[in-house]
Scaffold this active site. Structure first.
Site, short mmCIF file in Angstrom:
data_model
loop_
_atom_site.label_atom_id
_atom_site.label_comp_id
_atom_site.label_asym_id
_atom_site.label_seq_id
_atom_site.Cartn_x
_atom_site.Cartn_y
_atom_site.Cartn_z
N ARG A 242 0.78 -1.27 -0.08
CA ARG A 242 -0.21 -0.17 -0.10
C ARG A 242 0.93 1.37 0.08
O ARG A 242 2.02 1.34 0.43
CB ARG A 242 -1.02 -0.07 1.23
CG ARG A 242 -2.21 -0.96 1.25
CD ARG A 242 -3.03 -0.46 0.28
NE ARG A 242 -4.50 -1.52 0.14
CZ ARG A 242 -4.48 -2.47 -0.72
NH1 ARG A 242 -3.57 -2.57 -1.41
NH2 ARG A 242 -5.50 -3.31 -0.64
N HIS A 290 -0.90 0.93 -10.01
CA HIS A 290 -1.29 0.04 -9.17
C HIS A 290 -1.90 -1.21 -10.01
O HIS A 290 -3.34 -1.52 -9.81
CB HIS A 290 -2.70 0.75 -8.44
CG HIS A 290 -2.72 0.27 -7.10
ND1 HIS A 290 -2.88 0.95 -6.20
CD2 HIS A 290 -2.77 -1.25 -6.65
CE1 HIS A 290 -3.22 0.13 -4.91
NE2 HIS A 290 -2.92 -1.33 -5.40
#
Length: 327
Positions: A242, A290
């Protein structure tokens, strides 16, 4: 449930257009003979799209806007569209008694291993340098360091981390893995470390560090100056966890000082990455949007419907989250 007796699913996100899930979710509910109404709540449509929020049965989320949960007082299942749930748990208004579930993608481990293997091997072999040489039509060979002299560490030895460790060990890299507790199933060819007491030994001298940790209060900011100082000189940091795992200012300082040689980043604190962010143009940073793994809409829809059936039957969803652990 709405006035027509249909299950109401709210698709909530402040950063992602969730419309792409509509055909799969509608199809998955049709397979079980249940009508469904979808309500999309995002930064464009806002909470007006909820209409009567008391009718919402299922909330399917990726980074939902904080504070919306009181508008859905009868929600019976909260579901992430991915494996991570930190973006949901960070909201203190999330109702405590509602089951929270996540996705277990059967293809995610192999997809992550492919991305991580690319990141490691391309960094190790200096492929960015060769790409630059191609653009300038320069034919120069560079020395190759054997994989056996390039120790790699994976922080986060869950399903994804273990799969990546096996893939890299098969190439010949000396592997280390770190997790909060000792692994139930150790990976052959990987030296395991556990807990705070062994973190320093795990990091010492690594040539590449891969972050696959879950995001919890204990792991937030784990990729920081102290961590970087313990790695091998010129090490490569790969963040596929993350964005909040990384202290970006510490990374830039370490890269500019030569303490780190390269960073491959697939997750950021703000996504999409703002146009003025230093990561875009830094010569030692590789940015991907991502995409290390992407779960197919059909997988998300099928697991959400299966978990909904379990909730309706008074059962705990198969992929329920332990809120105390955060995963």
């Amino acid at each position: 449930m709405n006035v027509n007796g249909e299950t109401v699913v709210a698709l909530l996100s402040r950063s992602l257009c969730m419309d792409y899930l509509a055909p799969a979710v509608q199809g998955a509910f049709a397979k079980i003979g249940e009508g469904v109404e979808l309500r999309f709540v995002d930064t464009v449509r806002g909470t007006d799209a909820l209409r009567d929020g008391a009718e919402v049965d299922v909330a399917l989320c990726w980074e939902p806007q904080p504070g919306h949960w009181p508008l859905m007082p009868n929600v019976r299942l909260v579901h992430s569209v991915a494996a991570g749930v930190d973006h949901i748990l960070e909201d203190p208004t999330l109702p405590a008694g509602v089951p929270l579930a996540r996705i277990r993608d059967p293809h995610m481990a192999s997809a992550m291993a492919a991305y991580v293997t690319w990141a490691v091997t391309s960094g190790h072999r200096g492929m960015d340098r060769y790409a630059a040489q191609q653009r300038s039509q320069t034919w120069v060979e560079h020395a190759v360091q054997p994989a056996t002299q390039y120790p790699i560490g994976i922080a986060g030895m869950g399903t994804l981390g273990s799969h990546c460790a096996r893939a890299l060990a098969a190439i010949g890299y000396p592997m280390r893995g770190w997790s909060r507790s000792a692994p139930v199933k150790p990976v052959a060819g990987c030296e395991h470390f556990a807990g705070d007491a062994q973190r320093g030994e795990f990091l010492q001298g690594l040539k590449a560090l891969i972050c696959l940790l879950p995001l919890t209060e204990q792991t937030r900011g784990a990729l920081n100056a102290d961590c970087f100082a313990q790695l091998g000189n010129g090490a490569h940091v790969i963040n596929v966890g993350r964005g909040a795992h990384l202290i970006e200012s510490d990374l830039l300082v370490a890269l500019d000082a030569g303490q780190l040689g390269l960073a491959t980043l697939d997750a950021f604190n703000v996504e999409p990455l703002p146009a003025n962010d230093a990561m875009w143009s830094h010569p030692k940073v590789r940015v991907t949007p991502h995409i290390a793994t992407r779960t197919a809409p059909e997988v998300i829809a099928e697991q959400t419907v299966r978990h909904w059936q379990q909730v309706c039957a008074g059962e705990v969803p198969h992929h329920a989250v332990d809120r105390a652990n955060g995963y």
